[in-house]
Design an enzyme around this catalytic site. Structure first.
Site, mmCIF file in Angstrom:
data_model
loop_
_atom_site.group_PDB
_atom_site.id
_atom_site.type_symbol
_atom_site.label_atom_id
_atom_site.label_comp_id
_atom_site.label_asym_id
_atom_site.label_seq_id
_atom_site.Cartn_x
_atom_site.Cartn_y
_atom_site.Cartn_z
ATOM 1 N N SER A 24 101.155 43.769 2.267
ATOM 2 C CA SER A 24 99.946 42.958 1.752
ATOM 3 C C SER A 24 100.483 42.546 0.367
ATOM 4 O O SER A 24 100.052 41.305 -0.178
ATOM 5 C CB SER A 24 98.937 43.982 1.579
ATOM 6 O OG SER A 24 98.462 44.353 2.605
ATOM 7 N N ARG A 28 100.974 38.452 -1.096
ATOM 8 C CA ARG A 28 100.132 37.917 -2.172
ATOM 9 C C ARG A 28 100.884 37.387 -3.297
ATOM 10 O O ARG A 28 100.538 36.658 -3.861
ATOM 11 C CB ARG A 28 99.228 38.879 -2.522
ATOM 12 C CG ARG A 28 97.762 39.060 -1.668
ATOM 13 C CD ARG A 28 97.198 40.505 -1.733
ATOM 14 N NE ARG A 28 96.072 40.476 -1.063
ATOM 15 C CZ ARG A 28 96.021 41.021 0.349
ATOM 16 N NH1 ARG A 28 96.987 41.158 1.033
ATOM 17 N NH2 ARG A 28 94.917 40.865 0.884
ATOM 18 N N SER A 168 86.484 43.318 5.203
ATOM 19 C CA SER A 168 87.876 42.744 5.472
ATOM 20 C C SER A 168 88.517 42.373 4.204
ATOM 21 O O SER A 168 87.810 41.336 3.291
ATOM 22 C CB SER A 168 87.662 41.606 6.216
ATOM 23 O OG SER A 168 88.950 41.029 6.342
ATOM 24 N N ASP A 316 94.807 50.532 8.737
ATOM 25 C CA ASP A 316 96.241 50.510 9.631
ATOM 26 C C ASP A 316 97.025 51.649 9.907
ATOM 27 O O ASP A 316 97.866 51.710 10.653
ATOM 28 C CB ASP A 316 97.182 49.490 8.676
ATOM 29 C CG ASP A 316 96.424 48.019 8.470
ATOM 30 O OD1 ASP A 316 95.575 47.780 9.170
ATOM 31 O OD2 ASP A 316 96.841 47.432 7.614
ATOM 32 N N LYS A 343 92.840 43.809 15.841
ATOM 33 C CA LYS A 343 94.146 43.632 15.002
ATOM 34 C C LYS A 343 95.194 43.011 16.167
ATOM 35 O O LYS A 343 94.601 42.512 16.928
ATOM 36 C CB LYS A 343 94.529 45.022 14.680
ATOM 37 C CG LYS A 343 93.601 45.864 13.595
ATOM 38 C CD LYS A 343 93.380 44.927 12.604
ATOM 39 C CE LYS A 343 92.194 45.777 11.499
ATOM 40 N NZ LYS A 343 92.122 44.932 10.332
HETATM 41 O O1 SPQ Z 1 98.241 40.890 8.528
HETATM 42 P P1 SPQ Z 1 97.865 41.544 9.563
HETATM 43 O O2 SPQ Z 1 98.603 41.111 10.900
HETATM 44 O O3 SPQ Z 1 96.125 41.433 9.751
HETATM 45 O O4 SPQ Z 1 98.123 43.244 9.689
HETATM 46 C C1 SPQ Z 1 97.547 44.223 9.518
HETATM 47 C C2 SPQ Z 1 98.587 45.407 9.919
HETATM 48 O O5 SPQ Z 1 98.414 46.324 10.606
HETATM 49 O O6 SPQ Z 1 99.811 45.384 9.321
HETATM 50 C C3 SPQ Z 1 96.279 44.336 10.562
HETATM 51 F F1 SPQ Z 1 96.703 44.049 11.933
HETATM 52 O O7 SPQ Z 1 97.111 44.613 8.283
HETATM 53 C C4 SPQ Z 1 95.860 44.138 7.585
HETATM 54 C C5 SPQ Z 1 94.766 45.015 7.373
HETATM 55 O O8 SPQ Z 1 94.217 45.734 8.483
HETATM 56 C C6 SPQ Z 1 96.454 43.699 6.153
HETATM 57 C C7 SPQ Z 1 95.291 43.192 4.913
HETATM 58 C C8 SPQ Z 1 95.594 42.367 4.110
HETATM 59 O O9 SPQ Z 1 96.905 42.504 3.712
HETATM 60 O O10 SPQ Z 1 94.667 41.873 3.544
HETATM 61 C C9 SPQ Z 1 94.016 43.646 5.476
HETATM 62 C C10 SPQ Z 1 93.474 44.583 6.687
HETATM 63 O O11 SPQ Z 1 92.831 43.333 7.637
HETATM 64 P P2 SPQ Z 1 91.571 43.117 7.388
HETATM 65 O O12 SPQ Z 1 91.141 42.312 8.814
HETATM 66 O O13 SPQ Z 1 90.800 44.576 7.384
HETATM 67 O O14 SPQ Z 1 91.223 42.355 6.058
#
Ligand code: SPQ
Length: 429
Positions: A24, A28, A168, A316, A343
């Protein structure tokens, strides 16, 4: 690599691993470096496939990005320096890339189109396209703008006051990035606190953002300046080895450089509640993203309940927590986790179906799962279904299973942890 045979029941995991950079935060750091003015230097960047997709998209938007090992150098010309891409922007498997990028593109006066893989094609985008359209962006896509492929014609944005319907970090971050370009003050209200890496990153790049009682306030028109960013290790990657150390008999694993941002440390609380022998042996909480070293040793574990505000702090980690619960005595209930359904796979169904194949006592519920432990897992053929976190969870499950485990589609693991199998092997020598 179509399928691999995994380690079967092991006696112990001993050693030390340095956890690779946080996914993450890596995303960023590239995004903010690309929209800031001047040079940004990033160290300990995660070279996982998802983060490489982010780099590739920003290169197509005209940003100069150099990569050497885990170090990245970006020459930013400000957000107004981004150029209309001549090619489609391919986000691969990365939900973070597409959703945050939409927040940036919403305010840019040009046309762009976004595509991803088949998993991205099933993930809901209206949660981002809806509020961005309210701010003034013109967005279209399959099924009236709900799914990829998507197109965006950005431009002048109005600020918004928006209450997030789901907790989210991606939606929050997309709206913050759009809010930075709007004329006035944008406010976002979260139902539960989610990871705050975007907010921390803005401050690191010289910007201002306020947060009070789950209300985030950001002013448009701020000028961001290039920064030096050291990415801490990813606690979501560390989670696989924390659980492995807790459940493989006779283990002791030291995990170096683990990100300890309080919006991400739910897994530590759960492990402790379940009786894990887990210690934080050093802690650098004064850096912009806290990090530290942890040690985990095997112990007997008991079931627990995971719900409410804790869910976004470990969302996650739920696949690996489900495995942990199969090795704990008693019932573990995971609820309030409907978000798992959207996800990389439907992580409620995938976790339940794959762990059942290895003999776990686990049932899906509408908003989570119920696991009864302790189970003796056995061998079998399982699949990651193209989901990195499911692949790693099953590789750890093999360590406590009697009989061989064949894992299909292990290559998905490279999305977030390219050297996962090397690290695992180093603990078995
Ligand atoms: O990037 P992606 O594919 O959505 O990755 C996941 C993961 O398991 O690595 C989710 F599938 O992580 C997200 C996390 O679930 C990464 C993230 C972020 O970097 O902001 C936030 C979370 O998702 P969300 O939908 O709750 O904002």
């Amino acid at each position: 690599m179509k399928s691999i045979t995994l380690n079967t029941k092991l006696n112990r995991l001993i050693g030390e691993i340095t956890i690779p950079g946080d996914k993450s935060i890596s995303h960023r750091s590239v995004m903010f470096g690309s929209i800031a003015h001047g040079e940004t230097k990033i160290t300990n960047f995660l070279p996982g496939e998802d983060c490489l997709s982010t780099i590739s998209c920003f290169r197509k938007l005209g940003v100069s990005i150099e990569e050497e090992d885990n170090q990245i150098r970006i020459s930013g010309n400000g957000i107004e320096g981004l150029k209309e891409p001549i090619d489609v922007l391919d986000v691969g498997n990365s939900g973070t890339t597409i959703r945050l990028l939409m927040g940036i593109l919403a305010g840019r006066p040009f046309f762009s189109s976004l595509v991803g893989d088949s998993s991205i094609g099933k993930r809901p985008m209206t949660r981002v396209t809806g509020p961005l359209a309210k701010m003034g962006a013109v967005i279209d896509g399959r099924n009236s703008g709900s799914y990829t492929p998507l197109s965006i014609r950005g431009g002048k944005l109005n600020p918004i006051q928006y209450e997030l319907p789901v907790a989210s970090a991606q939606v929050k971050s997309a709206l913050i990035l759009a809010g930075l370009q709007a004329e006035g003050i944008t406010q976002i209200i979260e139902p539960s606190e989610t990871r705050d890496h975007t907010e921390r990153m803005i401050r690191q790049f010289g910007g201002v953002i306020d947060k009070e009682n789950k209300i985030i306030t950001v002013k448009g028109g701020q000028k961001l300046t290039g920064a030096t960013i050291h990415v801490p290790g990813d606690i979501s990657s560390a989670a696989f080895f924390l659980v492995a150390g807790a459940i493989v008999p006779g283990s002791e694993i030291v995990l170096k450089n683990v990100g300890l941002n309080p919006t991400r440390t739910g897994i530590i609380e759960v492990l402790k509640n379940m009786g894990a022998d887990l210690e934080i042996i050093s802690d650098e909480s004064d850096s912009f993203e806290p990090a530290g070293d942890l040690v985990i040793r095997t112990s007997s574990l008991k079931g627990t309940v995971i719900e409410g505000d804790l869910i976004p702090r470990l969302i996650d980690e739920i696949p690996i927590i489900a495995l942990l619960a199969t090795q704990a005595v008693g019932k573990t209930i995971i609820k309030d986790a409907e978000e798992l359904k959207v996800k990389e796979t439907n992580r409620i169904d995938t976790v339940v179906n794959e762990l059942k194949k290895l003999g776990a006592s686990i049932e899906a519920t509408d908003d989570g799962m119920i696991i009864n432990g302790k189970s003796n897992l056995h061998g079998g053929t399982v699949s990651s279904h193209g989901d990195h976190r499911i692949g790693m969870m099953l590789a750890i499950a093999a360590l406590v299973s009697d009989g061989e485990v064949f894992l299909e589609n292990p290559e998905a693991i490279a999305v977030s942890y390219p050297n996962f199998f090397e690290h695992l092997k180093s603990l078995t020598n």
